[in-house]
Design a protein around this motif. Structure first.
Motif, mmCIF file in Angstrom:
data_model
loop_
_atom_site.group_PDB
_atom_site.id
_atom_site.type_symbol
_atom_site.label_atom_id
_atom_site.label_comp_id
_atom_site.label_asym_id
_atom_site.label_seq_id
_atom_site.Cartn_x
_atom_site.Cartn_y
_atom_site.Cartn_z
ATOM 1 N N ALA A 196 -10.264 2.488 -8.802
ATOM 2 C CA ALA A 196 -9.994 2.251 -10.214
ATOM 3 C C ALA A 196 -9.025 1.084 -10.361
ATOM 4 C CB ALA A 196 -9.406 3.504 -10.860
ATOM 5 N N LYS A 197 -9.233 0.306 -11.389
ATOM 6 C CA LYS A 197 -8.309 -0.775 -11.742
ATOM 7 C C LYS A 197 -7.152 -0.152 -12.505
ATOM 8 C CE LYS A 197 -8.255 -5.088 -14.381
ATOM 9 N NZ LYS A 197 -9.099 -6.017 -15.160
ATOM 10 N N ILE A 198 -5.933 -0.384 -12.033
ATOM 11 C CA ILE A 198 -4.761 0.162 -12.722
ATOM 12 C C ILE A 198 -3.845 -0.975 -13.150
ATOM 13 C CG2 ILE A 198 -4.846 2.444 -11.634
ATOM 14 C CD1 ILE A 198 -2.683 1.522 -9.683
ATOM 15 N N GLU A 214 -6.148 13.183 -2.823
ATOM 16 C CA GLU A 214 -5.088 12.275 -2.376
ATOM 17 C C GLU A 214 -5.375 10.893 -2.936
ATOM 18 O OE1 GLU A 214 -3.807 12.526 1.707
ATOM 19 O OE2 GLU A 214 -3.701 14.701 1.614
ATOM 20 N N VAL A 215 -4.303 10.123 -3.153
ATOM 21 C CA VAL A 215 -4.404 8.824 -3.813
ATOM 22 C C VAL A 215 -3.597 7.789 -3.031
ATOM 23 C CG1 VAL A 215 -3.751 7.544 -5.903
ATOM 24 C CG2 VAL A 215 -4.763 9.816 -6.103
ATOM 25 N N PHE A 266 2.404 3.442 -12.046
ATOM 26 C CA PHE A 266 2.526 4.740 -12.708
ATOM 27 C C PHE A 266 1.189 5.227 -13.286
ATOM 28 C CE2 PHE A 266 6.593 2.468 -13.184
ATOM 29 C CZ PHE A 266 7.353 3.262 -12.330
ATOM 30 N N ASP A 267 0.208 4.350 -13.319
ATOM 31 C CA ASP A 267 -1.121 4.680 -13.856
ATOM 32 C C ASP A 267 -1.920 5.376 -12.755
ATOM 33 O OD1 ASP A 267 -3.646 4.778 -14.950
ATOM 34 O OD2 ASP A 267 -3.828 2.604 -15.254
ATOM 35 N N MET A 268 -2.063 6.692 -12.847
ATOM 36 C CA MET A 268 -2.741 7.444 -11.802
ATOM 37 C C MET A 268 -4.182 7.803 -12.163
ATOM 38 S SD MET A 268 -1.049 7.752 -9.020
ATOM 39 C CE MET A 268 -0.291 6.147 -9.170
ATOM 40 N N GLN A 269 -4.724 7.155 -13.183
ATOM 41 C CA GLN A 269 -6.130 7.358 -13.538
ATOM 42 C C GLN A 269 -6.893 6.044 -13.486
ATOM 43 O OE1 GLN A 269 -7.654 10.296 -13.862
ATOM 44 N NE2 GLN A 269 -9.560 9.166 -14.026
ATOM 45 N N GLY A 270 -6.409 5.063 -14.241
ATOM 46 C CA GLY A 270 -7.036 3.755 -14.246
ATOM 47 C C GLY A 270 -8.422 3.750 -14.854
ATOM 48 N N VAL A 272 0.864 -1.176 0.000
ATOM 49 C CA VAL A 272 0.000 0.000 0.000
ATOM 50 C C VAL A 272 0.900 1.225 0.000
ATOM 51 C CG1 VAL A 272 -1.767 1.286 1.253
ATOM 52 C CG2 VAL A 272 -1.860 -1.218 1.185
ATOM 53 N N VAL A 273 0.693 2.103 -0.991
ATOM 54 C CA VAL A 273 1.550 3.283 -1.142
ATOM 55 C C VAL A 273 0.685 4.536 -1.243
ATOM 56 C CG1 VAL A 273 3.324 4.407 -2.544
ATOM 57 C CG2 VAL A 273 3.323 1.907 -2.301
ATOM 58 N N HIS A 274 0.905 5.452 -0.324
ATOM 59 C CA HIS A 274 0.243 6.762 -0.339
ATOM 60 C C HIS A 274 1.041 7.644 -1.297
ATOM 61 C CE1 HIS A 274 -1.374 10.560 1.036
ATOM 62 N NE2 HIS A 274 -2.069 10.000 2.010
ATOM 63 N N GLN A 275 0.341 8.354 -2.179
ATOM 64 C CA GLN A 275 1.019 9.132 -3.215
ATOM 65 C C GLN A 275 1.418 10.537 -2.772
ATOM 66 O OE1 GLN A 275 1.932 7.607 -6.229
ATOM 67 N NE2 GLN A 275 1.268 5.872 -4.989
#
Length: 194
Positions: free
Chosen positions: A130-132, A87-88, A136-140, A71-74
């Motif tokens: 979102a499925k990524i 926040e992501v 590096f995919d910050m939209q998904g 789990v990574v907080h952006q």
């Protein structure tokens, strides 16, 4: 097309989803208290007992990467300005230790008591999953969205949702439970010391 959920609804996540982007967004109402609103997203990785098993299972602005990098907080957005996610948090299900059965996604208000702020002064709050394809995919591709419609007039912390494992399948629970006491209250609730 993403599924829109109501409080209390539970849905299974797409079995083919290896990585998920959890995007949280909000707006603040007109407010003349002299302070910016600094809302903070966090994730608590929980065992079967509903508690964090280690300190690194609490992912937030001072600990951006959880155990095993699962789990990574952006990063911390100090103002919440702009459209889209404020926040992501990215979850890599393959890296989650087997003992982690639930991830509680929360939002708190930094220095809420000193600044006399609460979630009654926040509007248009949402969480989307979102499925990524990679980190590096910050939209998904959006899978679901939960808009928090309640008026939390005194609360300074909210458990927005839970992503939990049931019979080997990851599911999403639209929680929207408010707490007083901010981040400290959540930390204690999930078995950690401040």
């Amino acid at each position: 097309m993403a599924i829109n959920l109501q409080k209390g609804q539970r849905v299974s996540l797409d079995n083919s989803m290896k990585m998920a982007l959890v995007g949280l967004g909000w707006d603040t109402n007109q407010y003349d208290g002299g302070y910016d609103f600094d809302l903070d997203a966090s994730a608590f990785l929980l065992g079967a007992n509903g508690k964090c098993l280690r300190d690194e299972d609490f992912v937030f602005y001072n600990n951006l990467i959880g155990r095993d990098g699962a789990v990574v907080h952006q990063g911390d957005n100090l103002t919440g300005e702009g459209d889209g996610d404020d926040e992501v948090i990215v979850i890599d299900f393959a890296k989650l230790p087997d003992e982690i059965q639930k991830i509680a996604i929360c939002v708190t208000i930094h220095d809420a008591v000193q600044r006399r702020q609460n979630f009654g002064q926040v509007s248009n709050a949402y969480v989307r999953v979102a499925k990524i394809e990679n980190e590096f995919d910050m939209q998904g591709v959006d899978q679901l969205r939960f808009d928090l419609m309640e008026d939390f007039s005194i609360e300074t912390a909210i458990v927005v949702c839970e992503i939990y494992k049931h019979n080997g399948v990851w599911k999403f629970n639209a929680v929207a439970a408010g707490y007083q006491g901010g981040l400290e209250a959540l930390v204690h609730n999930y078995g950690l010391e401040t």
